[in-house]
Design a protein around this motif. Structure first.
Motif, mmCIF file in Angstrom:
data_model
loop_
_atom_site.group_PDB
_atom_site.id
_atom_site.type_symbol
_atom_site.label_atom_id
_atom_site.label_comp_id
_atom_site.label_asym_id
_atom_site.label_seq_id
_atom_site.Cartn_x
_atom_site.Cartn_y
_atom_site.Cartn_z
ATOM 1 N N HIS A 11 45.689 -29.174 25.787
ATOM 2 C CA HIS A 11 46.196 -27.815 25.692
ATOM 3 C C HIS A 11 46.614 -27.501 24.244
ATOM 4 N N ALA A 12 47.353 -28.436 23.644
ATOM 5 C CA ALA A 12 47.814 -28.251 22.261
ATOM 6 C C ALA A 12 46.617 -28.205 21.298
ATOM 7 N N ILE A 13 45.620 -29.044 21.562
ATOM 8 C CA ILE A 13 44.412 -29.056 20.705
ATOM 9 C C ILE A 13 43.705 -27.702 20.795
ATOM 10 N N LYS A 14 43.594 -27.179 22.032
ATOM 11 C CA LYS A 14 42.927 -25.888 22.245
ATOM 12 C C LYS A 14 43.621 -24.777 21.463
ATOM 13 N N TYR A 15 44.950 -24.757 21.527
ATOM 14 C CA TYR A 15 45.709 -23.735 20.802
ATOM 15 C C TYR A 15 45.546 -23.870 19.296
ATOM 16 N N TRP A 16 45.554 -25.106 18.848
ATOM 17 C CA TRP A 16 45.360 -25.385 17.419
ATOM 18 C C TRP A 16 44.023 -24.805 16.956
ATOM 19 N N LYS A 17 42.966 -25.087 17.706
ATOM 20 C CA LYS A 17 41.619 -24.621 17.303
ATOM 21 C C LYS A 17 41.492 -23.099 17.459
ATOM 22 N N ARG A 18 42.013 -22.588 18.583
ATOM 23 C CA ARG A 18 41.860 -21.146 18.855
ATOM 24 C C ARG A 18 42.547 -20.302 17.797
ATOM 25 N N TYR A 19 43.760 -20.687 17.410
ATOM 26 C CA TYR A 19 44.507 -19.880 16.440
ATOM 27 C C TYR A 19 44.395 -20.415 15.005
ATOM 28 N N GLU A 20 43.588 -21.481 14.871
ATOM 29 C CA GLU A 20 43.433 -22.143 13.576
ATOM 30 C C GLU A 20 44.794 -22.381 12.930
ATOM 31 N N ASP A 21 45.688 -22.898 13.763
ATOM 32 C CA ASP A 21 47.063 -23.126 13.328
ATOM 33 C C ASP A 21 47.436 -24.578 13.631
ATOM 34 N N ILE A 22 47.474 -25.362 12.573
ATOM 35 C CA ILE A 22 47.702 -26.800 12.734
ATOM 36 C C ILE A 22 49.101 -27.127 13.261
ATOM 37 N N THR A 23 50.038 -26.201 13.080
ATOM 38 C CA THR A 23 51.395 -26.483 13.583
ATOM 39 C C THR A 23 51.433 -26.549 15.114
ATOM 40 N N LYS A 24 50.419 -25.952 15.773
ATOM 41 C CA LYS A 24 50.371 -26.033 17.249
ATOM 42 C C LYS A 24 50.236 -27.490 17.680
ATOM 43 N N ILE A 25 49.474 -28.260 16.918
ATOM 44 C CA ILE A 25 49.288 -29.667 17.281
ATOM 45 C C ILE A 25 50.378 -30.549 16.651
ATOM 46 N N THR A 26 50.779 -30.261 15.420
ATOM 47 C CA THR A 26 51.819 -31.118 14.809
ATOM 48 C C THR A 26 53.159 -30.953 15.536
ATOM 49 N N ASN A 27 53.461 -29.749 15.985
ATOM 50 C CA ASN A 27 54.707 -29.553 16.743
ATOM 51 C C ASN A 27 54.650 -30.317 18.061
ATOM 52 N N PHE A 28 53.487 -30.276 18.698
ATOM 53 C CA PHE A 28 53.330 -31.016 19.950
ATOM 54 C C PHE A 28 53.522 -32.521 19.696
#
Ligand SMILES: [Fe+2]
Ligand SMILES: [Fe+2]
Length: 144
Positions: free
Chosen positions: A94-111
């Motif tokens: 889920h976190a990977i998907k959000y990271w890729k969809r919004y091109e926002d690496i903090t979605k995965i680093t925060n997770f």
């Protein structure tokens, strides 16, 4: 200060499980550091992404190797342990998907920065009894 310390997790009765946990903690701390450096402009996104990819690969191998051992030695609570892994992997996906969809690496680093809480609890309450069971079974196997 590191994100998570090896002293926070119980020592496994099985060397290979212990090594996997130590490696995972090392990768998590490296990601935390790289994320800080990246925020300061001292590390490239590529360096951070490479570590994140290493982490994702490591988590999958970590869980798969425990599951293989549990199946090999008929661990009675296999389903419970496997479900715990699967639920974590779902959250990771889920976190990977959000990271890729919004091109926002903090979605995965925060997770990833929140995962030590889960890992410490999982290792201490689920992996520990599993490793005790597996170590005993392996010992018995040697005696046969
Ligand atoms: Fe584990
Ligand atoms: Fe596990």
């Amino acid at each position: 200060m590191a994100l998570v310390y090896i002293e926070q997790v119980e020592e496994m009765n099985l060397e290979q499980m212990q090594k996997t946990h130590e490696d995972e903690i090392e990768i998590l701390n490296a990601i935390d550091k790289l994320a800080i450096y990246h925020e300061r402009g001292e590390a490239t996104e590529e360096e951070l992404v490479a570590k994140i990819d290493e982490y994702i690969e490591h988590v999958h191998q970590h869980f798969a190797s425990e599951e293989n051992l549990m199946q090999k030695y008929d661990f009675p609570k296999y389903d419970m342990h496997k479900t715990a892994h699967d639920m974590f992997l779902e959250e990771l996906d889920h976190a990977i998907k959000y990271w890729k969809r919004y091109e926002d690496i903090t979605k995965i680093t925060n997770f990833i920065r929140r995962t030590p809480e889960w890992i410490v609890l999982h290792v201490n309450t689920v992996d520990l009894p599993t490793s005790t069971y597996l170590a005993k079974k392996m010992e018995q196997e040697k005696e046969l």
